[in-house]
Each structure stands twice: as structure tokens, then as C-alpha cells.
Design an enzyme around this catalytic site. Structure first.
Site, PDB file in Angstrom:
ATOM      1  N   HIS A  97     136.095  89.097  21.643  1.00  0.00           N
ATOM      2  CA  HIS A  97     136.546  88.568  20.361  1.00  0.00           C
ATOM      3  C   HIS A  97     137.201  89.718  19.593  1.00  0.00           C
ATOM      4  O   HIS A  97     136.766  90.858  19.712  1.00  0.00           O
ATOM      5  CB  HIS A  97     135.318  88.037  19.610  1.00  0.00           C
ATOM      6  CG  HIS A  97     135.628  87.307  18.345  1.00  0.00           C
ATOM      7  ND1 HIS A  97     135.909  87.958  17.164  1.00  0.00           N
ATOM      8  CD2 HIS A  97     135.673  85.978  18.058  1.00  0.00           C
ATOM      9  CE1 HIS A  97     136.114  87.069  16.210  1.00  0.00           C
ATOM     10  NE2 HIS A  97     135.988  85.859  16.720  1.00  0.00           N
TER      11      HIS A  97
ATOM     12  N   ASP B 267     128.119  92.648  21.601  1.00  0.00           N
ATOM     13  CA  ASP B 267     128.370  91.633  20.594  1.00  0.00           C
ATOM     14  C   ASP B 267     127.494  90.431  20.931  1.00  0.00           C
ATOM     15  O   ASP B 267     127.784  89.674  21.848  1.00  0.00           O
ATOM     16  CB  ASP B 267     129.862  91.274  20.628  1.00  0.00           C
ATOM     17  CG  ASP B 267     130.214  90.131  19.696  1.00  0.00           C
ATOM     18  OD1 ASP B 267     129.311  89.593  19.030  1.00  0.00           O
ATOM     19  OD2 ASP B 267     131.413  89.780  19.637  1.00  0.00           O
TER      20      ASP B 267
ATOM     21  N   LYS C 253     126.387  81.391  12.588  1.00  0.00           N
ATOM     22  CA  LYS C 253     126.422  80.693  13.883  1.00  0.00           C
ATOM     23  C   LYS C 253     125.030  80.413  14.408  1.00  0.00           C
ATOM     24  O   LYS C 253     124.873  79.858  15.493  1.00  0.00           O
ATOM     25  CB  LYS C 253     127.192  81.539  14.908  1.00  0.00           C
ATOM     26  CG  LYS C 253     128.617  81.841  14.490  1.00  0.00           C
ATOM     27  CD  LYS C 253     129.469  82.352  15.634  1.00  0.00           C
ATOM     28  CE  LYS C 253     130.600  83.204  15.126  1.00  0.00           C
ATOM     29  NZ  LYS C 253     131.939  82.618  15.300  1.00  0.00           N
TER      30      LYS C 253
ATOM     31  N   CYS D 166     140.432  83.789  18.313  1.00  0.00           N
ATOM     32  CA  CYS D 166     140.322  85.235  18.044  1.00  0.00           C
ATOM     33  C   CYS D 166     140.135  86.029  19.326  1.00  0.00           C
ATOM     34  O   CYS D 166     139.413  87.027  19.362  1.00  0.00           O
ATOM     35  CB  CYS D 166     139.188  85.539  17.071  1.00  0.00           C
ATOM     36  SG  CYS D 166     139.476  84.888  15.430  1.00  0.00           S
TER      37      CYS D 166
ATOM     38  N   GLN E  92     127.345  85.244  19.977  1.00  0.00           N
ATOM     39  CA  GLN E  92     127.230  83.940  20.649  1.00  0.00           C
ATOM     40  C   GLN E  92     125.971  83.861  21.515  1.00  0.00           C
ATOM     41  O   GLN E  92     125.732  82.834  22.160  1.00  0.00           O
ATOM     42  CB  GLN E  92     128.466  83.679  21.522  1.00  0.00           C
ATOM     43  CG  GLN E  92     129.774  83.597  20.770  1.00  0.00           C
ATOM     44  CD  GLN E  92     129.935  82.303  19.966  1.00  0.00           C
ATOM     45  OE1 GLN E  92     129.157  81.357  20.122  1.00  0.00           O
ATOM     46  NE2 GLN E  92     130.938  82.276  19.100  1.00  0.00           N
TER      47      GLN E  92
HETATM   48  C1  PLP Z   1     131.957  86.471  20.239  1.00  0.00           C
HETATM   49  C2  PLP Z   1     132.163  86.626  18.779  1.00  0.00           C
HETATM   50  N1  PLP Z   1     132.068  87.852  18.239  1.00  0.00           N
HETATM   51  C3  PLP Z   1     132.233  88.067  16.917  1.00  0.00           C
HETATM   52  C4  PLP Z   1     132.511  87.030  16.071  1.00  0.00           C
HETATM   53  C5  PLP Z   1     132.718  87.352  14.628  1.00  0.00           C
HETATM   54  O1  PLP Z   1     131.730  86.798  13.811  1.00  0.00           O
HETATM   55  P1  PLP Z   1     131.977  86.784  12.248  1.00  0.00           P
HETATM   56  O2  PLP Z   1     133.252  86.033  12.006  1.00  0.00           O
HETATM   57  O3  PLP Z   1     130.814  86.093  11.679  1.00  0.00           O
HETATM   58  O4  PLP Z   1     132.086  88.204  11.818  1.00  0.00           O
HETATM   59  C6  PLP Z   1     132.596  85.722  16.597  1.00  0.00           C
HETATM   60  C7  PLP Z   1     132.865  84.540  15.759  1.00  0.00           C
HETATM   61  O5  PLP Z   1     133.853  84.368  15.094  1.00  0.00           O
HETATM   62  C8  PLP Z   1     132.429  85.530  17.962  1.00  0.00           C
HETATM   63  O6  PLP Z   1     132.516  84.320  18.505  1.00  0.00           O
END
Ligand code: PLP
Ligand code: PLP
Lengths: 154, 411, 411, 154
Positions: free
Chosen positions: B122, B202, B228, B368, B205
Site C-alpha cells: 500500500h 504493515d 478498519k 493505493c 489488514q
Molecule cells: C495495507 C494497508 N496499509 C495501510 C493502509 C493505510 O491505513 P490508513 O489510511 O488508516 O492510514 C491501508 C488502508 O488504507 C491498507 O489497506
């Protein structure tokens, strides 16, 4: 939050008429300075050791009623004790501040009056200031040094 | 025994909504999950009963607020099996990744060093590091994919071989492919090649869907986000080994993170506070604590079992439609419930709009993950993703909507 | 006509609380304000009706959420008289100050340059800059105080004289002294000495209490926080001239702030999005929008008039107690409603605890202004601060509590 | 959100049977390439100018039904117009996408069918892609150049 839980009469007595409060000590072996920048408390603790015992302990400093009274009660409880015993008593007091029952309530003398402070998290560090200075003074002495300065965290 | 989804669904107010006569079918939890009443109540209790700032207040409201905030830290630590001193609250997972990028990567890497990441990241777990690389001149390397959408660990070994990789950033679960990566093995490989390597994952998810033990992963830091995992918006966390945090310089500075301040400088507070500058997300922490309580009560093993089965049904349902391609691994042991798919000849925007017209919410776009899209040879995909409140009843409307899009847009 | 405080107070749930038989008297709004039901309702509506992520969703919930979020930006822009493209949402004012410190100060200042600030700054508007100075070797200068707690503008002129000051960080209203600083004049002085100087002000304590026009201040950037202006926790903003934002490199990076991403780099989205990485504080923005609506409805001129009168009464009441010293200007034209005081011979902790026992909430400590405390020759003060829901009825319990502390702790 | 608001029959017709869609143009004067990385749309627009008029306009590209149909309708509306007139019509369409009533509804021909798209903020940029490419092509021609590439924001 009731004032009576926090400010027991014994505590106020120590605050109003502190014991062993003095800016200097004859033949002092250790002098430690402890401060807590977050609430501005300052504490000087001086110790004289004779034959492995806490022969004299005096404190001086600035701070709230709890920190001043607790240091006063501490000096009474530890003067005359062996260094190791002083450390153990300090640990007992520390645990009491974190909610434990004191295992040496009798030895803490007026120190037990501070048990209620454990319910006021923000004030726990005030009550601990003198005791932590004592622990540091003993350890400093044991390490062969004669002075130490510590800045505490919030 | 799996839990009772129709009953559980009642806890989620937005799911009770009716959209032009259609039941709302929410299949976009990988973007943001629904929020249960228990979480809203926890935030409300703070605002209606203990509204005040945290830390150092000597009055009762302030102590209650502090307990709520620090209590949430403890709950989260237990939930992810980590040390509470290693939990730094942030506004989202993106800030958590930036924290490690600024406080570790930017202060440690330079020319001659390398950072290893993957093509499936991401942007949150990629751009903070490529941005740092641009400023500081270190190299960025990427683990590629196998045909079934898993990380190619042989390729990883090659990329690590010269011992120059000092930082690894890898996602635990992909938000596009659903792939569950073997983070612990990658950490071992990286440390075998360079014992001082720092491994950051990360977990955004992963934590909402799988039982996670930060300790067992054996890594150094881990980013998560509240919105999430049934929690509120506006809160996330960096979970890290306390010793790593201790060794790092702060990122954001200001009130609450200092020990002492003079006109010219400052000394820092203890961890985790050293990394939490300013008034924190108090209500949000209370809400996240309640979300963690609910996940714990449902049981992460049960949640995983439920979602694993449902994901299998979802993949089968999608793959059964003509002209539909499903991305990501088919082996349910290595995949979570985010399922990306494409409908030949129909743009994902049109698929999404058609589904929306009957109350089915899916995400379309690059999610993203532009570099991954490029690997998939695609500009955009549609993605259906599940959570505790979804069940097999949500699948027929999805399938019907896709079929309708196919006939509507077929040229 | 001033508004009706007893009626207004009913809108704030925590103020209805009874503490051991005492009406809760909240005099700590400079730390965090109370939150009205309208703000809680706005957040609830998002969570219960439109819960989803913002931007790029093609389904209805996502469009509603986006409208709520972007609508809040427009409301805030109107409220502070700024361009919506210059509103960057952050988690608090501290992050806003860090944003300008990282994206402008750290990328522009170095040895030979100087940054001008004041001795009355909150750590949030000081430490990010001294921390940068330590890393980058520029000089930090401080405007000192006059005897009545105002900034010494003659001293400021001297500090600016050599033309080396390229950045100015000054608070609009002091959270300890209450002083309202003449930010516009300081900006003029700084630009006269160096036309390219960037002027940043900390509006955290201004925006909740005074009518503020960002355009009229004539500065470059301005930090505010939601939780002190009747809004929720977890949201703040940097307000800036769009041209300045345009010229700056991003701070946090990740999703939503990019235009395009490749494996090795990225191009940035337009402002303000370029500075908003990751999932934003959606519910919080909706709440802040409702807070702005309420402040607008009450009228900032009316609020200022009400608080000005009450502050005068508060100062008189405190100054009338034996052994009590009040800090800050006496001229009500140049001061807001944060009133710090000391009781000779009684530690502020003890004053605060005594007041708390009868339901009076004040803050004690250094108020995140350690350098200012040093100037005042003090380690800590007690502080009473007012907002729209306070009135003269709150003063007698404060005075009685202080009198009680005096007799209780007098040695 | 109803499908009928968005996908009017006229729009679907243009999507299914696009007008003036071609990968090349004889004697082309300008070629612009527009892309929107956030949704992956790509658009090539080629223009031939004769006597200050848009003699031929062809598009090619990838994208959703709205972007393709809108480009198709655009070509029909502008072929034969003076360059300046083409720019004005593009501006009219742009304002319509932002909620205004079109002032030249008749001249927009099938373009007016896209008025409903303005209610779908995420899709507005899809409908605009072809028109923005046209504007860019005309301005590129006027500046004396023959090719231009633009990346759009979300
Ligand atoms: C795999 C992953 N990492 C990071 C993020 C970033 O999370 P946030 O937008 O809450 O900072 C997301 C979601 O948008 C995601 O799906
Ligand atoms: C003057 C001033 N500036 C900045 C801040 C920081 O605000 P926040 O804690 O919301 O970041 C505060 C409040 O704590 C303040 O009073």
C-alpha cells in the site's frame, strides 16, 4: 475524590512541621538531588552512614504538601536502619503506592498514612520523591560515590 | 462454533440502512469497517461524562480521561501481544509508517545502504520510504510476486544476499490480493543476511481479521489503523519493540512528549510518550479499546474461521461468472478476505456504479497500490472485502450486480 | 445582547454531572473545552448513517462521507476567513506546527539563518523549531516580555534588525498569561527586516474565543486544534496561504496525497490533499464542522464580549484573595480568558486538589510552557480559564476553594 | 443513486458505438495525451485545423463508459466549430459538470445528457476528460506546438 483520602491529618502534620528537614548535614556521606521537571518539585537528600546504618537522614526542597510530608515521614522510618533494610522499606513503600498492601506497615511508621495517595495517580510520584531519593542515596553510597543527581519522569 | 452473523449485524447501525429499497450490503471493509454501537457508546461516555484533557490533571475528570486513554493502550497491547510501552498511538497507519520512516530510516540509512520492500505494498508502506530514499540516496529494492500472488521468497533471498539491506518494509496482509505474507520468515531471512536489520510490517489488514502476536512475528515494528478494525476514524498505532523506540529520536515534538524544555532545547519523555506529541486522540482511544473488546469477545480464531470460509465462497461465486478474473492466491490458508476482480470489457467504475445502484458497496480503483496494479497489468480493479458482519447472504446480490453490469455495458 | 449561559450550559453533557454533591464547575477550557450535543450528533450521524471511507468511492455512503469531510473544510475556511485549499486537517495543533517545521523550516533554514519565537510559546510552537535548529544549526531567538506580560516589540525589532530571521513562530493568544499578541504587527516588522520571512502563528487559544480572519492577520500559516473550540479530540488544522503550501514538499506521505506512484518515487496530489496522507479524521471533521456552526451561531463577537467581561470578574475575584498573585496583562483589551495565579505558600498541586474536592476543575503545572515558567520565576501555576458555558456563578466556588486551600495548607 | 440518472440511453449509445474514435488522424495538427493516474483513464485526442476551424477531431483511449461516451459526444459537438468557439463550449460543459445550467444546451448536442453526472462527484472527472483534452489541444495549437501530455488530478 475526597480531600480526606488524600490529606490525612498525619500527612498535614508532617507537612506543617516537617521532621529532619535541613539544608545541610555534618559529616554527610552522600548528597543526592532529585527533581521532577514536570511538576517542578526539587529534593535534596543528605545521608550520614555509621557502621553500615543510616545514622542521619535530612531532606530539603520544594514541592507540594504530599512530597514534603512523605519525605519527612520517610526520614523517621529509616533513620537507624541498615542500608539494605532501608532499600527494602523503600521498595515496600513503592509497591504500596502502586496499590499493594504494605508488608511492613509497622516499620513504615507514619508512611502508611500515604496509602490513600495510591488512588490519585498524579500524586503518586509526589509521595515517592523522597523515597526514591533515599534509594538513590544508598545505592550511590554503596557504589563508593558521594553525590548524584536524578531527573524523574512524569 | 461460528458466531451468529444476522444477530451480530444488528450491532452496526449503518448496516440497518435501506438504500432505495435495497438492503445495504457492505463489502468494503478493507477500506474502512463498520463501527458497532459499543464503540460509539464508549466514545459517548467519554464525551458526556469525563470530557477533559489527559495526563497531569489533578481533578477527577482528568484522571478518568487518563485512565480511559492509558487503559486503551493496555487493551491493545494485550490484543496484539505486545508491551504497552511499545504502543504509540497515531492518527492512522500512515502516520505510523511515517514515524518509523522519519525516526529510524531517515536517521540511519544513506548512500550504500538498501531498503527492501515489495511490489504489493500500500502507498502508506511504500512512499514514506521512497521519499526518504530520494532525499538520502539509499537504494530501494522490491520483492516480486509468484504467479499466484505470493511474495517470491527466492527473489527476496537474492535481494538480501549482499548484506546491505538494513530495513525491511513488508505488508502482513495485502489489501488487494488478500495474500497473507510470511513476515516471520522474511524477518529471519533479513537478519540472517544482516543481523542489525530492522523489520517493519504493515499490519493494517491483518489485525482486524487474524489472531496476531507481535512477539511471535519476531519483528521490530508494526503499523495498524483503528478504522478498519471496528474502531473509530482518527486513530492508529505503531507497535514496536520498546528497545527500538528507546533508541530512536522523536518524530513529532511538542507538549507531553518532553521531560524538560529550555529556550534552546528539550529532553524527551519516556516511551511511548516520547512519540505522542500534543493532545492525543482521547475519545478515539476509548473507542478503539471497545473495538478490541468486541473482537476479543468474538474471538479472533472464530473470526478468522468465519472469514476464511466466506472468502472461499466469495472467490467461487466471482470465479463462476463469465469474463470475471479473480486476483490473488486461491489457497485459503494464505489469504484474507479482500478479493480483487476484473470483468472483461467493463471498466471497474462501471461495475462499482452498477453494484451501488442495488445497495452493494465495493471499492474500485487502484486501492493505493499503483505499483501492484502495474504488475497485474491493470489500471484498476474492483474489490469486495468481508468482515465479521458479512455472510453468504451478501453474495447473491453481488453476483447479480456483476451480471447486470456485464449485460448492461457489453459492447 | 450576550447569550444565555444557563440555557447554553444544558447543551454540554459533562457539565450536567454532579461530583459528590457539587455542581461540576469547569474552568479548564484552555486545556480542552467541553463538547456540545450538536457535535456528538454530527459524529453519530456519520457513524450510524454514512460510515465509510472518503474520496474515490463510487457508492453513495462514500460520497456522503466525502461531502461531510470536504464540507467541514469549507466551513472551517469560512469561519477563519481563509481559502479552503489552504486548510490542511491534522490530528491536533501540535501536528500542524510540526508540518510547517518539517516541510518549510527544515527544508529552508541552515547555518547563518535565524528563527524568531517568543518566551511565552507553548511547547507545541517551540520544540519542533528548537529540535530542527539542533539538527540543522540555525539560530533561535526569543522575544521577551514586558512587565505586564506582553511581548516586548522593541526587543523584537532588535532581534530582527540584522535581516537574518527567515521564520517567525509566535502565539496569537498565550495559554498561560492570556495575552493577545499583535501578530499582524510582528508580521509587518519581520517582513520589513526580511521581505521573504515566513510568519507562522499558533492560533490554538485564539480561534475558540475571538473573531479571527486569517487573511487580515496577513501571515503565512496558522495552527489550530479542534478539542479547544467545542470540537472533538483527534483533529486540528494548519491554515496556510495556498501559494506557500504549493511551494512546500509534503510532510507525511502515503495514500491519498499522491498523484502517481511508481516503485521508486511519487508525484504529489494538489493542495491541500498533498498534506493529508492516509485515511483522514472523517467523523472528527464532521464534528468540527458542527462546532464551527455553533460558534458561528453564538457569534464570535458575542463570545468575545461575554468572555471579556467574565475574565475581568475572574481577575478581580482572584486578585481580591489575600496572598494570591495573578499573572498576565490587566488590560482586558489585550487578554483572553486564561488566568494563571499563585497562592503564596501553597503549592499549585494542593490548590488544584482542594478545588477538585468541591467540583472545581482548574489546571495546575507548567501548562507546557516551561520557558515561560522560568521567566515568571515559578515552577508551576494554577490556571482558571473560561469559555462560553462559564459565567459569574462559577466564581464564588473558585474563590471559596482557594480560601479553603489557604487555611488548610497554611503552615 | 439511481443508474438512470447516470447512464442515460444516449450515453450508453455513445459508449457502445463511439463516434470519431480512431487511433490516428491524417494530416493531424495536434495530438494530446491526457491521463488520470488515480483512476487509470488514458485519452489520446487528435485534431486537424483548417481555416481556424476544428476540421477533424478523433479520440482513442481507455476508461469507463462515462469518459468514453463523453469524448464521443464531445467530438460531434465541436467538429466544424471555430477554435475559440470550441474553447467556449468546453467551458460551458465544465460549468455544467459543476452544477450550473448549460447556457448552450443546444450546441452541446448529446453532451447535455451528461448533466446528471454532476450529481456523482467521483465521475465528474470522467466526463470532463475528453473536453479537457480538447481545450488543451486547441491551446497547444494556438501556442504553435503540436503535442502535449497532461496528467490530471483526482
Ligand atoms: C495495507 C494497508 N496499509 C495501510 C493502509 C493505510 O491505513 P490508513 O489510511 O488508516 O492510514 C491501508 C488502508 O488504507 C491498507 O489497506
Ligand atoms: C497555545 C497552545 N498551543 C498549542 C497547543 C497544542 O494543542 P494540541 O495539544 O491540541 O496539539 C495548546 C494546547 O495544549 C496551546 O494551549
Amino acid at each position: 475524590m475526597s480531600m480526606e483520602d488524600l490529606y490525612q491529618e498525619i500527612i498535614l502534620d508532617h507537612y506543617r512541621k516537617p521532621k529532619n528537614r535541613a539544608p545541610a548535614l555534618d559529616n554527610e556521606d552522600v548528597h543526592v538531588h532529585h527533581s521532577n521537571p514536570l511538576c517542578g518539585d526539587e529534593m535534596d537528600l543528605r545521608v550520614r552512614v555509621v557502621d553500615g546504618n543510616l545514622d542521619a537522614v535530612v531532606f530539603d526542597g520544594e514541592g507540594c504538601s504530599i512530597s514534603q510530608a512523605s519525605a519527612s515521614a520517610m526520614t523517621q522510618a529509616v533513620i537507624g536502619r541498615e542500608l539494605k533494610d532501608g532499600l527494602e522499606l523503600a521498595e515496600d513503600f513503592r509497591l504500596m503506592m502502586h496499590g499493594d498492601e504494605p508488608s511492613r506497615a509497622d516499620d513504615l511508621l507514619d508512611g502508611v498514612a500515604f496509602q490513600g495517595v495510591s488512588k490519585f495517580p498524579v500524586r503518586v510520584k509526589c509521595a515517592l520523591l523522597g523515597w526514591m531519593a533515599l534509594r538513590d542515596a544508598i545505592e550511590t553510597y554503596q557504589s563508593g560515590a558521594s553525590a548524584h543527581s536524578v531527573t524523574h519522569d512524569d | 462454533m461460528p458466531f451468529d452473523v444476522p444477530t451480530l449485524r444488528k450491532e452496526f447501525p449503518t448496516l440497518q440502512r435501506d438504500l432505495d429499497g435495497h438492503r445495504l450490503i457492505y463489502l468494503d471493509s478493507a477500506a474502512s469497517s463498520q463501527t458497532p454501537v459499543a464503540v460509539l457508546d464508549a466514545m459517548d461516555r467519554y464525551y458526556r461524562w469525563s470530557r477533559s484533557n489527559v495526563h497531569r490533571g489533578v481533578y477527577q475528570l482528568a484522571e478518568e480521561a487518563t485512565d480511559l486513554y492509558e487503559g486503551a493502550r493496555t487493551k491493545l497491547a494485550t490484543f496484539v501481544d505486545a508491551d504497552p510501552r511499545g504502543i504509540v498511538f497515531t492518527k492512522n497507519a500512515t502516520e505510523a509508517c511515517n514515524l518509523i520512516a522519519y525516526s529510524w530510516v531517515r536517521r540511519n540509512l544513506g548512500p550504500g545502504d538498501a531498503l527492501l520492500t515489495t511490489v504489493m505494498e500500500h502507498h502508506a508502506n511504500l512512499v514514506p520510504f521512497t521519499y526518504a530514499a530520494k532525499d538520502l540516496g539509499f537504494e530501494v529494492r522490491h520483492i516480486t510476486l509468484t504467479d499466484d500472488g505470493q511474495l517470491d521468497l527466492d527473489a527476496a533471498r537474492d535481494l538480501l544476499a549482499d548484506g546491505r539491506v538494513r530495513f525491511v518494509a513488508v505488508s502482513h496482509v495485502s489489501n488487494v490480493l488478500g495474500t497473507i505474507n510470511d513476515v516471520a520468515t522474511i524477518a529471519d531471512m533479513a537478519r540472517a543476511a544482516n543481523p542489525g536489520a530492522i523489520i517493519h510490517a504493515d499490519g493494517t489488514q491483518a489485525v482486524p481479521h487474524l489472531p496476531v502476536s507481535f512477539r511471535d512475528l519476531g519483528i521490530d515494528s508494526y503499523a495498524i489503523t483503528g478504522h478498519k478494525m471496528l474502531g473509530p476514524t482518527g486513530i492508529g498505532a505503531l507497535i514496536a519493540r520498546p528497545e527500538l523506540l528507546d533508541s530512536m529520536e522523536p518524530f513529532l515534538s511538542g507538549g507531553d512528549m518532553i521531560r524538560d524544555v529550555t529556550l534552546d532545547g528539550a529532553t524527551w519523555n519516556d516511551i511511548p510518550h516520547k512519540f505522542e506529541a500534543g493532545t492525543p486522540m482521547i475519545a478515539e482511544a476509548a473507542g478503539l479499546g471497545a473495538a478490541v473488546d468486541m473482537l476479543t469477545e468474538l474471538g479472533m480464531d472464530q473470526i478468522r474461521a468465519h472469514e476464511r470460509e466466506l472468502t472461499g465462497q466469495l472467490i467461487d461465486a466471482l470465479a463462476g461468472i463469465n469474463d470475471v478474473t479473480v486476483h490473488g492466491p486461491r489457497d485459503l490458508d494464505v489469504r484474507g478476505g479482500a478479493v480483487s476482480f476484473e470483468v472483461a470489457g467493463v471498466h471497474p467504475h462501471d461495475v462499482g456504479a452498477m453494484l451501488s445502484s442495488t445497495g452493494v458497496c465495493v471499492r474500485v480503483g487502484h486501492h493505493c497500490c499503483k505499483p501492484l496494479m502495474k504488475c497485474l497489468g491493470s489500471n484498476a480493479t474492483a474489490r469486495a472485502s468481508v468482515h465479521v458482519y458479512n455472510d453468504a447472504d451478501d453474495l447473491p446480490p453481488l453476483v447479480e450486480g456483476i451480471e447486470a453490469a456485464r449485460s448492461f455495458f457489453a459492447r
